[in-house]
Write a protein that holds these residues in place. Structure first.
Motif, PDB file in Angstrom:
ATOM      1  N   LEU A 164      18.491   1.054  33.571  1.00  0.00           N
ATOM      2  CA  LEU A 164      18.146   1.237  32.251  1.00  0.00           C
ATOM      3  C   LEU A 164      17.985  -0.104  31.477  1.00  0.00           C
ATOM      4  CD1 LEU A 164      17.791   2.899  29.633  1.00  0.00           C
ATOM      5  CD2 LEU A 164      20.289   2.636  29.354  1.00  0.00           C
ATOM      6  N   LEU A 165      19.004  -1.123  31.811  1.00  0.00           N
ATOM      7  CA  LEU A 165      18.898  -2.327  30.900  1.00  0.00           C
ATOM      8  C   LEU A 165      17.339  -3.254  31.670  1.00  0.00           C
ATOM      9  CD1 LEU A 165      22.561  -3.414  31.187  1.00  0.00           C
ATOM     10  CD2 LEU A 165      21.145  -2.555  29.333  1.00  0.00           C
ATOM     11  N   VAL A 166      17.138  -2.950  32.819  1.00  0.00           N
ATOM     12  CA  VAL A 166      15.974  -3.696  33.123  1.00  0.00           C
ATOM     13  C   VAL A 166      14.478  -3.062  33.187  1.00  0.00           C
ATOM     14  CG1 VAL A 166      17.347  -5.052  34.784  1.00  0.00           C
ATOM     15  CG2 VAL A 166      16.047  -3.076  35.955  1.00  0.00           C
ATOM     16  N   SER A 167      14.841  -1.752  32.795  1.00  0.00           N
ATOM     17  CA  SER A 167      13.545  -0.921  32.436  1.00  0.00           C
ATOM     18  C   SER A 167      12.286  -1.806  31.727  1.00  0.00           C
ATOM     19  CB  SER A 167      13.705   0.616  32.329  1.00  0.00           C
ATOM     20  OG  SER A 167      14.300   1.328  33.190  1.00  0.00           O
ATOM     21  N   PRO A 168      12.846  -2.079  30.694  1.00  0.00           N
ATOM     22  CA  PRO A 168      11.759  -2.670  29.739  1.00  0.00           C
ATOM     23  C   PRO A 168      10.849  -3.717  30.351  1.00  0.00           C
ATOM     24  CG  PRO A 168      13.739  -2.320  28.463  1.00  0.00           C
ATOM     25  CD  PRO A 168      14.123  -2.099  29.857  1.00  0.00           C
ATOM     26  N   VAL A 169      11.692  -4.539  31.055  1.00  0.00           N
ATOM     27  CA  VAL A 169      11.128  -5.587  31.909  1.00  0.00           C
ATOM     28  C   VAL A 169      10.116  -4.985  33.011  1.00  0.00           C
ATOM     29  CG1 VAL A 169      11.423  -7.652  33.154  1.00  0.00           C
ATOM     30  CG2 VAL A 169      12.928  -7.190  31.282  1.00  0.00           C
ATOM     31  N   SER A 170      10.698  -3.984  33.622  1.00  0.00           N
ATOM     32  CA  SER A 170      10.022  -3.325  34.837  1.00  0.00           C
ATOM     33  C   SER A 170       8.595  -2.660  34.320  1.00  0.00           C
ATOM     34  CB  SER A 170      10.692  -2.187  35.191  1.00  0.00           C
ATOM     35  OG  SER A 170      10.113  -1.318  35.893  1.00  0.00           O
ATOM     36  N   GLY A 171       8.617  -2.099  33.088  1.00  0.00           N
ATOM     37  CA  GLY A 171       7.264  -1.613  32.547  1.00  0.00           C
ATOM     38  C   GLY A 171       6.278  -2.742  32.104  1.00  0.00           C
ATOM     39  N   THR A 172       6.783  -3.677  31.638  1.00  0.00           N
ATOM     40  CA  THR A 172       5.656  -5.014  31.321  1.00  0.00           C
ATOM     41  C   THR A 172       5.561  -5.356  32.529  1.00  0.00           C
ATOM     42  OG1 THR A 172       7.115  -5.240  29.398  1.00  0.00           O
ATOM     43  CG2 THR A 172       5.432  -6.911  30.032  1.00  0.00           C
ATOM     44  N   LEU A 173       6.321  -5.828  33.774  1.00  0.00           N
ATOM     45  CA  LEU A 173       5.764  -6.095  35.168  1.00  0.00           C
ATOM     46  C   LEU A 173       4.624  -5.094  35.511  1.00  0.00           C
ATOM     47  CD1 LEU A 173       9.040  -7.038  36.725  1.00  0.00           C
ATOM     48  CD2 LEU A 173       7.206  -8.582  36.284  1.00  0.00           C
ATOM     49  N   SER A 174       4.518  -3.725  35.410  1.00  0.00           N
ATOM     50  CA  SER A 174       3.868  -2.849  36.002  1.00  0.00           C
ATOM     51  C   SER A 174       2.644  -2.825  35.289  1.00  0.00           C
ATOM     52  CB  SER A 174       4.481  -1.410  35.918  1.00  0.00           C
ATOM     53  OG  SER A 174       5.526  -1.370  36.722  1.00  0.00           O
ATOM     54  N   ASP A 175       2.578  -3.224  33.978  1.00  0.00           N
ATOM     55  CA  ASP A 175       1.161  -3.538  33.291  1.00  0.00           C
ATOM     56  C   ASP A 175       0.673  -4.656  33.624  1.00  0.00           C
ATOM     57  OD1 ASP A 175       1.184  -1.065  32.393  1.00  0.00           O
ATOM     58  OD2 ASP A 175       2.344  -1.320  30.690  1.00  0.00           O
ATOM     59  N   ARG A 176       1.333  -5.818  34.097  1.00  0.00           N
ATOM     60  CA  ARG A 176       0.907  -7.368  34.084  1.00  0.00           C
ATOM     61  C   ARG A 176       0.432  -7.584  35.701  1.00  0.00           C
ATOM     62  NH1 ARG A 176       2.972 -10.977  29.906  1.00  0.00           N
ATOM     63  NH2 ARG A 176       2.230 -12.672  31.418  1.00  0.00           N
ATOM     64  N   PHE A 177       1.237  -6.991  36.595  1.00  0.00           N
ATOM     65  CA  PHE A 177       1.208  -7.188  38.084  1.00  0.00           C
ATOM     66  C   PHE A 177       0.703  -5.925  38.814  1.00  0.00           C
ATOM     67  CE2 PHE A 177       4.145 -10.426  35.878  1.00  0.00           C
ATOM     68  CZ  PHE A 177       3.442 -11.591  36.037  1.00  0.00           C
ATOM     69  N   SER A 178       0.495  -6.394  40.164  1.00  0.00           N
ATOM     70  CA  SER A 178       0.083  -5.298  41.217  1.00  0.00           C
ATOM     71  C   SER A 178       1.497  -4.478  41.330  1.00  0.00           C
ATOM     72  CB  SER A 178      -0.136  -6.062  42.529  1.00  0.00           C
ATOM     73  OG  SER A 178      -0.033  -4.902  43.310  1.00  0.00           O
ATOM     74  N   ARG A 179       1.438  -3.152  41.313  1.00  0.00           N
ATOM     75  CA  ARG A 179       2.515  -2.359  41.231  1.00  0.00           C
ATOM     76  C   ARG A 179       3.049  -2.546  42.739  1.00  0.00           C
ATOM     77  NH1 ARG A 179      -0.579   1.790  37.029  1.00  0.00           N
ATOM     78  NH2 ARG A 179      -0.289   0.695  35.375  1.00  0.00           N
ATOM     79  N   ARG A 180       2.156  -2.444  43.478  1.00  0.00           N
ATOM     80  CA  ARG A 180       2.444  -2.574  45.202  1.00  0.00           C
ATOM     81  C   ARG A 180       3.435  -3.772  45.215  1.00  0.00           C
ATOM     82  NH1 ARG A 180       0.596  -6.017  48.519  1.00  0.00           N
ATOM     83  NH2 ARG A 180       1.160  -5.719  50.504  1.00  0.00           N
ATOM     84  N   GLU A 181       3.173  -4.834  44.745  1.00  0.00           N
ATOM     85  CA  GLU A 181       4.217  -6.094  44.902  1.00  0.00           C
ATOM     86  C   GLU A 181       5.395  -5.879  44.044  1.00  0.00           C
ATOM     87  OE1 GLU A 181       1.925  -9.464  43.666  1.00  0.00           O
ATOM     88  OE2 GLU A 181       0.291  -9.004  45.311  1.00  0.00           O
ATOM     89  N   VAL A 182       5.280  -5.260  42.785  1.00  0.00           N
ATOM     90  CA  VAL A 182       6.358  -4.857  42.311  1.00  0.00           C
ATOM     91  C   VAL A 182       7.358  -3.963  43.177  1.00  0.00           C
ATOM     92  CG1 VAL A 182       7.667  -3.900  40.155  1.00  0.00           C
ATOM     93  CG2 VAL A 182       5.370  -5.154  39.871  1.00  0.00           C
ATOM     94  N   LEU A 183       6.919  -2.975  43.759  1.00  0.00           N
ATOM     95  CA  LEU A 183       7.882  -2.141  44.367  1.00  0.00           C
ATOM     96  C   LEU A 183       8.238  -2.764  45.691  1.00  0.00           C
ATOM     97  CD1 LEU A 183       5.317   1.110  44.423  1.00  0.00           C
ATOM     98  CD2 LEU A 183       7.766   0.852  43.361  1.00  0.00           C
ATOM     99  N   LEU A 184       7.527  -3.675  46.324  1.00  0.00           N
ATOM    100  CA  LEU A 184       8.008  -4.159  47.427  1.00  0.00           C
ATOM    101  C   LEU A 184       9.358  -5.210  46.877  1.00  0.00           C
ATOM    102  CD1 LEU A 184       4.769  -5.619  49.148  1.00  0.00           C
ATOM    103  CD2 LEU A 184       6.432  -4.308  50.302  1.00  0.00           C
TER     104      LEU A 184
END
Length: 419
Positions: free
Chosen positions: A67-87
């Motif tokens: 929950l605490l890192v989710s806000p950053v996660s959402g921004t990452l998903s909009d800024r960078f490749s979602r595949r790389e975030v998942l890796l």
């Protein structure tokens, strides 16, 4: 701003997309491993402490860091490749699973050590959730996106059914170390799968503004749209008072049904089987039934499933109650997620989906913790009975004060509320 209503497409056509199929199957295997660990952790904590509060605390450790890192996660998903975030997110969870395996093999597991390692893995999971929920939009053409979202949910709920059943058998036969090992292997599978997934360059957004500004913009986007606010609120209610029962199953197994680890595995497997049944129904008929109807039906089934589960000491009846609750889980979760995905603009998708996920990630562990604490004081049966009553009250409120949740039925990008 509006978008055309999605055309109906079959699950077979979506799975014919190689990139989506590779991700779908590898993620399903990985999720099955995660659900195995999700059974093993509360089982082990209860075995070590004999406390429902510790079981609830384990749920908090598994979800609050996410929950605490989710806000950053959402921004990452909009800024960078979602595949790389998942890796990277799955790599972090792999490290946690390996450490749990080593500690279990060395027979040094303690409640606080489990909490710490689970919390570390939860950070990785938090970075994963938003990208995983929104990756269908970058793997599939627009007309297949909503069906892809539903299929992702089918894979997730299939894993929910299979993982706990395997975990119950493995726990009885070989103990926690083996389940932790299998979870680690499942992360290797999805990391390999993601390495073969290709995302088109057109799906790699570029952002130049500060992170804080983008995060604030995403929060404002959801807050100023009535339909999106309602989705988030309903997700929290369903997670806190409904989904949390699955986290408290370890206490029910011992205190109310008088069985061991295999019983916990079967309860969780029935929950997953119910979710799988509802998921398949939604894949086949989801375009023909209003999402508002499915969400209200799901919440009502949650109240019914909880009531059935606590009405008797018979494990057979409890299994049926968990089956009904699993159906409720999928009906509400998939319908809410699909509604959110249908009503957000692509540039905000990661951050808007994060708001929905944060409601789930906050509601489930807080509900489990509160339910476990109250259960230690007055018993799990009356505690869960109170949860069922609150769900009924919310359904009545939604029907008469929120137009039966009709705002969730739109297939166009939600407009901001009038000034």
């Amino acid at each position: 701003m509006t978008a055309a209503a999605p055309t109906r497409t079959s699950g077979r056509a979506v799975l014919a997309n190689r990139n989506f199929a590779v991700y779908f199957w590898s993620a399903t295997i990985s999720n099955a491993g995660s659900f195995m660990q999700g059974i093993t952790v509360p089982f082990t904590l209860y075995e070590l402490t004999k406390s429902n509060s510790w079981v609830g605390f384990g749920s908090v450790a598994a979800l609050i860091p996410s929950l605490l890192v989710s806000p950053v996660s959402g921004t990452l998903s909009d800024r960078f490749s979602r595949r790389e975030v998942l890796l990277w997110a799955n790599a972090l969870q792999l490290v946690s699973a390996i450490m749990l395996t080593i500690c279990a093999l060395a027979d040094v597991l303690s409640p606080w050590l489990i909490i710490g390692l689970v919390g570390f893995g939860s950070v990785g999971a938090g970075f994963q959730y938003s990208a995983a929920q929104s990756i269908a939009a970058v793997l599939l053409p627009p007309e297949q996106m909503l069906q892809g979202v539903r299929l992702n949910s089918v894979g997730f709920t299939a894993a929910r059914a299979v993982g706990p059943a395997i975990a119950g058998i493995v726990l009885d036969a070989w103990g926690p170390a083996t389940t932790f090992t299998l979870n680690a292997v499942s992360f290797v599978v999805v990391i390999i799968g993601l390495s073969f997934v290709k995302v088109g360059e057109g799906h790699r957004p570029t952002h130049s503004r500060a992170w804080r500004a983008e995060l604030a913009e995403g929060v404002a986007y959801v807050w100023h749209r009535k339909a999106l606010r309602l989705i988030v609120l309903t997700a929290f209610v369903g997670a806190f008072f409904g989904q949390s029962m699955a986290q408290l199953a370890a206490g029910l197994v011992r205190e109310e049904f008088g069985v061991e680890g295999a019983g916990l595995g079967w309860l969780s497997a029935m929950y997953g089987l119910g979710a799988l049944v509802s998921s398949l129904v939604l894949v086949l008929f989801g375009d023909q039934i209003r999402r508002s109807v499915m969400v209200r039906s799901g919440l009502t089934l949650f109240a019914a499933g909880i009531t059935i589960s606590i009405a008797t000491s018979s494990l057979a009846v409890g299994l049926f109650g968990f089956l009904v609750s699993g159906m409720a889980h999928a009906l509400t979760g998939i319908s809410l997620n699909t509604s959110m995905q249908a009503q957000v603009a692509e540039g905000y998708r990661g951050r808007a989906v994060t708001a929905y996920l944060m409601a789930l990630l906050a509601g489930m562990p807080l509900g489990a913790f509160c339910g476990g604490f109250i259960g230690d004081q007055i018993g799990l049966r009356p505690a869960l009975g109170g949860f069922a009553a609150v769900i009924v009250v919310y359904v009545v409120y939604a029907q008469f004060r929120r137009d039966g949740l009709a705002a969730m039925d739109a297939n166009t990008v939600a407009e901001a509320d009038p000034a």
